[in-house]
Design a protein around this motif. Structure first.
Motif, PDB file in Angstrom:
ATOM      1  N   SER A   1       0.809  -1.227   0.000  1.00 37.00           N
ATOM      2  CA  SER A   1       0.000   0.000   0.000  1.00 37.00           C
ATOM      3  C   SER A   1       0.841   1.275   0.000  1.00 37.00           C
ATOM      4  O   SER A   1       0.279   2.355   0.166  1.00 37.00           O
ATOM      5  CB  SER A   1      -0.899   0.024   1.243  1.00 37.00           C
ATOM      6  OG  SER A   1      -1.668  -1.138   1.323  1.00 37.00           O
ATOM      7  N   ASN A   2       2.150   1.171  -0.166  1.00 39.60           N
ATOM      8  CA  ASN A   2       3.004   2.344   0.048  1.00 39.60           C
ATOM      9  C   ASN A   2       4.030   2.552  -1.060  1.00 39.60           C
ATOM     10  O   ASN A   2       4.717   1.613  -1.469  1.00 39.60           O
ATOM     11  CB  ASN A   2       3.723   2.210   1.396  1.00 39.60           C
ATOM     12  CG  ASN A   2       2.761   2.402   2.551  1.00 39.60           C
ATOM     13  OD1 ASN A   2       2.411   3.523   2.903  1.00 39.60           O
ATOM     14  ND2 ASN A   2       2.292   1.294   3.109  1.00 39.60           N
ATOM     15  N   TRP A   3       4.133   3.814  -1.450  1.00 43.81           N
ATOM     16  CA  TRP A   3       5.055   4.236  -2.501  1.00 43.81           C
ATOM     17  C   TRP A   3       5.852   5.432  -1.962  1.00 43.81           C
ATOM     18  O   TRP A   3       5.286   6.287  -1.261  1.00 43.81           O
ATOM     19  CB  TRP A   3       4.281   4.725  -3.719  1.00 43.81           C
ATOM     20  CG  TRP A   3       3.646   3.671  -4.573  1.00 43.81           C
ATOM     21  CD1 TRP A   3       4.104   3.209  -5.771  1.00 43.81           C
ATOM     22  CD2 TRP A   3       2.390   2.977  -4.342  1.00 43.81           C
ATOM     23  NE1 TRP A   3       3.226   2.279  -6.283  1.00 43.81           N
ATOM     24  CE2 TRP A   3       2.169   2.110  -5.434  1.00 43.81           C
ATOM     25  CE3 TRP A   3       1.443   2.998  -3.315  1.00 43.81           C
ATOM     26  CZ2 TRP A   3       1.061   1.281  -5.530  1.00 43.81           C
ATOM     27  CZ3 TRP A   3       0.337   2.172  -3.403  1.00 43.81           C
ATOM     28  CH2 TRP A   3       0.153   1.317  -4.499  1.00 43.81           C
ATOM     29  N   ALA A   4       7.149   5.487  -2.320  1.00 44.85           N
ATOM     30  CA  ALA A   4       7.967   6.604  -1.832  1.00 44.85           C
ATOM     31  C   ALA A   4       8.927   7.071  -2.909  1.00 44.85           C
ATOM     32  O   ALA A   4       9.383   6.287  -3.743  1.00 44.85           O
ATOM     33  CB  ALA A   4       8.759   6.168  -0.612  1.00 44.85           C
ATOM     34  N   ARG A   5       9.232   8.349  -2.852  1.00 44.26           N
ATOM     35  CA  ARG A   5      10.326   8.870  -3.664  1.00 44.26           C
ATOM     36  C   ARG A   5      11.622   8.278  -3.105  1.00 44.26           C
ATOM     37  O   ARG A   5      11.667   7.923  -1.920  1.00 44.26           O
ATOM     38  CB  ARG A   5      10.390  10.389  -3.540  1.00 44.26           C
ATOM     39  CG  ARG A   5       9.208  11.069  -4.159  1.00 44.26           C
ATOM     40  CD  ARG A   5       9.683  12.027  -5.239  1.00 44.26           C
ATOM     41  NE  ARG A   5       8.532  12.605  -5.907  1.00 44.26           N
ATOM     42  CZ  ARG A   5       8.198  12.338  -7.160  1.00 44.26           C
ATOM     43  NH1 ARG A   5       8.914  11.516  -7.900  1.00 44.26           N
ATOM     44  NH2 ARG A   5       7.158  12.902  -7.711  1.00 44.26           N
TER      45      ARG A   5
END
Ligand code: SF4
Length: 375
Positions: free
Chosen positions: A241-245
């Motif tokens: 559920s998580n996306w990051a630069r």
């Protein structure tokens, strides 16, 4: 497994909400009469954790509930006292969850000045109809203004929380929300699939009207749309559920997924010692405050000692939800062993990367079923 020598990530549960959202079954209360007693108890619990050796903490996470319900003076005082008790490590990550409705320049400046480094903004959607169905307090214009206020304060990473698979909403609404979220340029995005919690009002309302969640195919398409759009914009899909630069993963949440120690302060908060023991506080502000006020000052309302099998299952379950996956040696200890992992590789659900097995995007789509392949 990671050793207990690591200092725990600290979670502070702020159990107050202005209103209850239709889909929510987290523990929170709309009775804010105990805010000061709660804050005092949290600081006492932190001091007692310090007396037990907790210090140099790597992350502090104010979650809820609605931490942004605390006014500027209260939040500054609380964070100042927690800093004194917990002696955070240099470069500590301090996150506060915020509802767009509460976000004002003075409050955000107070967070920044008190050492907050990330704001996790519960935008959920930029579609007014969806926000109304979820019974959120804000509308899309208020969410946009909150983003501007956080950016205007400077020095704070912005994490956006979004929800997909909202009943009755066309795929185009989710697409527009993703496009608008990307246009904002956040450091981090979480996309959660709406679930119908039996205790939440939304479940009863949908049951009464005969409406239901979108089907599996629509849920899958919405997830893949997020994966593709965020990936194309340079985000690392590091947990289901998580996306990051690059460099902007949530250090705090990675603690949970890596099975590292964490200490929860406040009502309903859970703690884990990084070895075998997990414990939790009463899910009632009043009971929590009363427990801390006792001379012994212990808040734990329950405790469990994990067996080797439970520890292994949790490690596999949590790891296979992340892009870091699980090391082959750990999977080798399951009944299915590395053979089961290779069978999932053959089906395109895992790939071998160095000494680890990591899920593919197809594997992430069926992550809940993956651990069962090893037992
Ligand atoms: S979703 Fe968040 S703001 Fe809404 S009731 Fe639950 S904890 Fe409170």
């Amino acid at each position: 497994m990671t050793g207990a020598a690591l200092q725990p990530a600290v979670y502070v549960h702020v159990p107050f909400c202005a209103t209850r959202c239709a889909y929510c079954d987290f523990y929170s209360t709309t009775d804010e009469g105990l805010v000061d007693a709660w804050a005092e108890a949290v600081v006492r619990e932190a001091e007692s954790a310090c007396a037990q050796g907790v210090r140099d903490v790597p992350t502090v996470y104010l979650g809820g509930g609605t931490p942004s319900r605390l006014d500027a003076a209260r939040v500054a005082a609380l964070l100042g006292r927690l800093r004194g008790a917990l002696r955070p490590a240099p470069g500590v990550e301090v996150t506060i969850e915020a509802n767009p409705d509460d976000v004002e320049p003075d409050l955000v400046a107070a967070w920044r000045d008190a050492g907050v480094t990330r704001v996790s903004l519960g935008v959920q959607s930029f579609d007014g109809g969806e926000l109304a169905l979820l019974e959120r307090r804000h509308d899309a214009a208020r969410a946009r203004r909150a983003v501007d206020v956080v950016r205007g304060a400077g020095g704070l990473d912005l994490a956006l929380d979004l929800i997909f698979a909202i009943p009755g909403s066309p795929p185009s609404a989710w697409r527009r929300t993703l496009i608008e979220a990307l246009a904002i340029g956040p450091e981090h995005v979480s996309c959660y699939q709406l679930t119908l919690e039996p205790g939440a009002r939304l479940a009863a309302r949908l049951a009464a009207t005969g409406a239901s969640l979108p089907g599996e195919e629509a849920q899958r398409a919405a997830f893949l749309e997020a994966h593709e759009r965020l990936g194309a914009a340079g985000f690392d899909h590091y947990e289901i559920s998580n996306w990051a630069r690059p460099g902007k993963r949530s250090r705090h949440n990675q603690t949970y997924w890596r099975h590292e120690p964490y200490r929860g302060l406040g009502p309903a908060a859970h703690s884990y010692d990084g070895a075998r023991t997990r414990w939790w506080n009463s899910a009632s502000v009043r009971e929590y405050v009363e427990a801390i006020a006792c001379p012994a000052g212990a808040a734990a309302a329950g405790r469990e000692i994990l067996t080797d099998d439970q520890l292994l299952l949790e490690q596999v379950m949590l790891g296979l939800r992340t892009a870091d996956g699980v090391v082959a040696e750990v999977l080798g200890r399951t009944p299915g062993g590395v053979g089961a992992a290779e069978a999932l590789v053959a089906r395109g659900l895992l790939v071998r990367r160095g000494d680890r097995y990591v899920p593919t995007v197809r594997g992430m789509l069926v992550a809940d079923g993956l651990p069962g392949r090893f037992w």
